[in-house]
Each structure stands twice: as structure tokens, then as C-alpha cells.
Scaffold this active site. Structure first.
Site, short mmCIF file in Angstrom:
data_model
loop_
_atom_site.label_atom_id
_atom_site.label_comp_id
_atom_site.label_asym_id
_atom_site.label_seq_id
_atom_site.Cartn_x
_atom_site.Cartn_y
_atom_site.Cartn_z
N ASP A 231 0.84 -1.20 0.00
CA ASP A 231 0.00 0.00 0.00
C ASP A 231 0.88 1.27 0.00
OD1 ASP A 231 -3.12 0.57 0.37
OD2 ASP A 231 -2.03 2.06 1.52
N TYR A 379 -3.56 11.34 0.70
CA TYR A 379 -3.99 11.16 -0.70
C TYR A 379 -3.96 12.49 -1.44
CZ TYR A 379 -5.37 6.41 0.35
OH TYR A 379 -5.35 5.08 0.70
N HIS A 435 -4.65 -7.79 -0.12
CA HIS A 435 -3.95 -6.52 0.03
C HIS A 435 -3.13 -6.41 1.32
CE1 HIS A 435 -3.45 -2.21 -0.76
NE2 HIS A 435 -3.69 -2.01 0.53
#
Ligand SMILES: *[C@@H]1O[C@H](CO)[C@@H](O)[C@H](O)[C@H]1NC(C)=O
Length: 462
Positions: A231, A379, A435
Site C-alpha cells: 500500500d 492522498y 492486500h
């Protein structure tokens, strides 16, 4: 034939146009600032002292959480014909999760797990950075090598609680490929996440995180080390490898992709989607499709990213005020990203690979630290930093290994494609997992990390 032409002709035009563009138009030289300041007020020298740290949430915070859970308001019902996670977190199951959180979850027990390994804080670029710094038994292992281990969103360092002991004592956990090597692990909380302070100024991007972690490694005495990440951890460690290759022995990723900014990369992206079985060796990639990645993964699953990359504070305000909302938002990702098929299940398959205690520990860390907003801002900074993407386009020269987990939605590139962006020495497709590999499949991940590092260590001494 008509359909094929429809795909191939525009693809060839695109390749030609791209080739013309990259060769004729001078490309922006990738560079990055060597320093930054994310502390409050004007820049001043960092306080470089290292302070021991223990997680200790005050009772009042836990009591407040219980009160809020008790007064949760749910006024929607699942649609009669959609008792699943396809509309987002299933409210029927959410009621069970909340009941567990209120009545069975024991934070103090989880806190004790978090406090198993030595933790510290130190100030870097104005931000107090929290990190684990754990060392193996030097009598047991002849060779101790440093490893920087980086987590992602919506996670934190708790994801490593089963993985970390394997890195420290591989023989005891039967993950060693060479009984002499163990890791000295430095696992920081990304600023704005977990137990690190949040940046006070704009611009704390993945590049900044990479630079801050490089400074952290230097401060704890390491000039050169290994890197591991998934990630954001994968993005940060990859950027670190591009920015400071001289500091890196090797890079291990459990999420990786190369930007198709070379002719070869673009060729694989386009033609590889049409005849994958002719271009890609591993049978897992014989169904590779860039189009499928866009229509089946990026489009339906990246809404959260658009929100967080544009207006993180707006959505974060609600999440930070409601433990119910926070749990739904975070744990929906632990369902879908562990296996896309789990979207069809009434309980999102959440306890197939994790326990509710494990999952709620991740959520409770966000809740008690009150830092979902700062985690989401990461982000926004990713897209706002003008240095970020030019740097991402650069080839990674250090030896790189990739553990590809089959249910990791975003991680689908074949080795041939990935090798256009990095010095890929090994890619394995794992038998199972998604993930959150360190959290879900620590043994598979640890074994691959050790075999990669053992190979490089052997070469060092030739
Ligand atoms: C890949 O890594 C090896 C080992 O460090 C090195 O010898 C080689 O030059 C690297 N290749 C590239 C293209 O950087």
C-alpha cells in the site's frame, strides 16, 4: 476482426504518439527537495533526541468511545435483495461488529500486544515520528541486517504484529531460507497515522515521507538497509529507493506497478491486454487486461481515493465523530481488498482471514488517536506534490522483489511489465492472500523476504 482492428489501430496510434511525445518533447527532470518543514510555526532545528514510547490510551477516551457506541444511530436497512457488501458495509453485519466492539473487545489486551516491542519517538522535519525498533537475539543470528518496514492506509503498525516476530526470529517461525540472517526492524507510523504526530503544514507527500524515513534510519544509525512495504508503504519505499539508491540494499514490495512510460511498458499495457498468454510467462497473468483493471477495479473501487485526494477534511469530519461510521469506512476496505469476491457475502468475509479483535484494533487506533483526517490528507498530498509523479516515472535501479498476492485488486502486473520500471530480481505469485499481506499471510510474505535478502547477502560476499 472488426473488433480487433478497433483495438489495435488506436493502440498503435497511441504508441506512436507517445513515442513521438517522449522523444521529441523534453521531459521534466525528476528531482525532489532535500529538506522540508511540517512542524507548527516557522522552521527551526529538530529536537533530535530519541524518547522511549508506550501506547497508553486514557480510560476517559475508552469510556467516551463506549458511550458513543451505545448511542449509535442506524436508520437504514439493507435492501431486501442486496444482503451483501455490494452497496458498501452491510448494516446487518455492522450491528454485530458494534456489539463486539462494545461488549467483547478488550482494548487493554490489544494495547499490551502493541507494547510488546520497543517503541520510540523522535522529531523529524518538525513532526514527532513514532517507530518500532526491535532487534533479534545477536547470539542466535550471525548476521543482523536492518530493515525499514512501512505500512499503508487504512492500516497502521498493528498490521505487523504477526509479521514482526518472524523477521526478528525466522528460525523459530520456520520462515528462514538461511539460518544465519535476521532483521533489525524499524517500523515507523507514517506521520498523520498511528502514533506519529500529524503534519501541521501542506505538502507532506510520499516523497516527504520517504525523506523523513531516510532521516529516521540515519538517526538510528543506519546508512544502508533493506526496504519492505505494501500500500502506501510500497509507494514510500519505492520513492526512497529512487531518491536515495545508495542507501538501499534491496526493495521488497507486496504491491507494485510500473508506469507505462517506456515503449516496452506501453506495449505490454496495450498489446499485453490482447494476447497476454503470448507475452507473459506466468499462467496467473494469462488473463491480464488493462481494460479489466480499469472497469472492474479502478472504476468501482477507487471512489474513496477521489474523495480523499480532493476533500479529505469533509468526509473525515464525520468519520472522526462517529466510531460506527469510522468502523464501516475502514473495515469495508478490509473486506473488499482481502478478496473482491467477499463483496457478495452478507458479512463481507471479514472474519475469514482476520478476527474482529484484530480488525477493531486497527479501527480503535484511528479512533483513539483521532487521526483519520490526517491519514486521508496523504492522498491529497500525493496528487498535489509536483515532484511525486516525475519521480515515480524513474526506473528503480536497486534490486527489487515482488510478492504478488492473487486477491490484491490493484496489483496485477506481470513480471515482464513490472521489470520495465524496476530492477526486478524475483516475482512470486502467492497461492492465497490479498492486500493486507503482512496481516493476513505473514508466513508467505516473510519467506519471500528472507529468500530475496539471503540471495543478495550471498552476492555481497562473493
Ligand atoms: C540491478 O541490480 C544489480 C545488483 O545490484 C546491479 O548489478 C545491476 O547493475 C542493476 N541493474 C540496473 C539496470 O540497474
Amino acid at each position: 476482426m472488426g473488433l480487433l482492428k478497433l483495438i489495435i489501430v488506436p493502440s498503435l496510434v497511441a504508441i506512436a504518439a507517445y513515442f513521438a511525445y517522449t522523444t521529441l518533447v523534453p521531459q521534466q527532470k525528476a528531482d525532489f527537495p532535500r529538506d522540508g518543514w511540517f512542524g507548527t510555526g516557522a522552521k527551526r532545528p529538530d529536537d533530535t533526541k530519541i524518547t522511549p514510547f508506550k501506547v497508553a490510551v486514557p480510560d476517559a477516551v475508552l469510556e467516551d468511545l463506549k458511550k458513543r457506541l451505545a448511542s449509535s444511530r442506524i436508520s437504514h436497512e439493507v435492501l431486501e435483495d442486496a444482503n451483501s457488501f455490494e452497496y458498501g458495509f452491510n448494516v446487518n453485519y455492522l450491528k454485530q461488529v458494534i456489539d463486539h466492539w462494545q461488549n467483547k473487545f478488550d482494548w487493554r489486551k490489544q494495547e499490551a500486544i502493541l507494547n510488546t516491542w520497543p517503541q520510540f519517538t523522535t522529531e523529524i522535519e518538525g513532526v514527532k515520528v513514532h517507530y518500532y525498533h526491535a532487534k533479534p537475539d545477536a547470539k542466535k543470528y550471525k548476521k543482523v541486517v536492518p530493515l525499514l518496514l512501512v505500512h499503508g492506509w487504512p492500516g497502521n503498525v498493528f498490521e505487523f504484529y504477526k509479521f514482526l516476530p518472524m523477521l526478528l526470529d525466522p528460525v523459530a517461525h520456520k520462515v528462514a531460507s538461511n539460518a544465519d540472517i535476521a532483521f533489525e526492524v524499524i517500523a515507523p507510523s507514517i506521520p498523520g497515522y498511528g502514533f506519529s504526530e500529524a503534519p501541521k503544514k501542506t505538502g507532506f507527500s510520499q516523497l516527504a515521507a520517504a525523506r523523513v524515513f531516510k532521516k529516521l534510519m540515519e538517526r538510528v544509525g543506519h546508512k544502508k538497509y533493506y526496504l519492505q512495504g505494501g500500500d502506501w508503504g510500497s509507494i514510500i519505499t519505492s520513492q526512497l529507493a529512487r531518491m536515495y539508491p545508495e542507501s538501499v540494499y534491496g526493495l521488497h514490495l507486496n504491491m507494485a506497478s510500473a508506469t507505462p512510460n517506456t515503449l516496452k511498458g506501453l506495449f505490454y499495457t496495450v498489446v499485453g491486454s490482447i494476447i497476454p498468454h503470448h507475452l507473459f510467462k506466468h499462467k496467473h497473468h494469462h488473463s491480464y487486461s488493462t481494460l479489466k483493471l480499469f472497469t472492474e477495479v479502478l472504476l468501482p473501487e477507487s471512489g474513496y481515493m477521489h474523495i480523499q485526494a480532493t476533500k479529505p477534511d469533509t468526509v473525515g469530519t464525520g468519520l472522526n465523530d462517529s466510531p460506527l461510521g469510522l468502523a464501516a469506512y475502514i473495515l469495508e476496505k478490509f473486506s473488499t481488498w482481502t478478496n473482491g469476491e467477499y463483496r457478495k457475502l452478507p458479512d463481507g468475509g471479514l472474519t475469514k482471514k482476520f478476527t474482529l479483535d484484530e480488525l477493531l484494533t486497527v479501527v480503535t487506533i484511528y479512533w483513539t488517536q483521532g487521526n483519520i483526517v490526517s491519514s486521508q490528507r496523504f492522498y491529497k498530498e500525493c496528487f498535489a506534490d509536483p515532484h511525486n509523479f516525475p519521480m515515480t516515472n524513474q526506473y528503480i535501479t536497486v534490486p527489487t522483489a515482488h510478492a504478488q498476492f492473487p486477491h490484491e485488486l490493484f496489483d496485477t502486473q506481470p513480471a515482464e511489465m513490472l521489470a520495465t520500471g524496476c530492477n526486478l530480481t524475483s516475482q512470486v505469485v502467492m497461492p492465497d492472500g490479498g492486500h493486507f499481506a503482512a496481516f493476513e499471510q505473514p508466513t508467505h510474505l516473510a519467506k519471500h523476504v528472507f529468500s530475496f535478502v539471503a540471495g543478495l547477502e550471498r552476492k555481497k560476499h562473493k
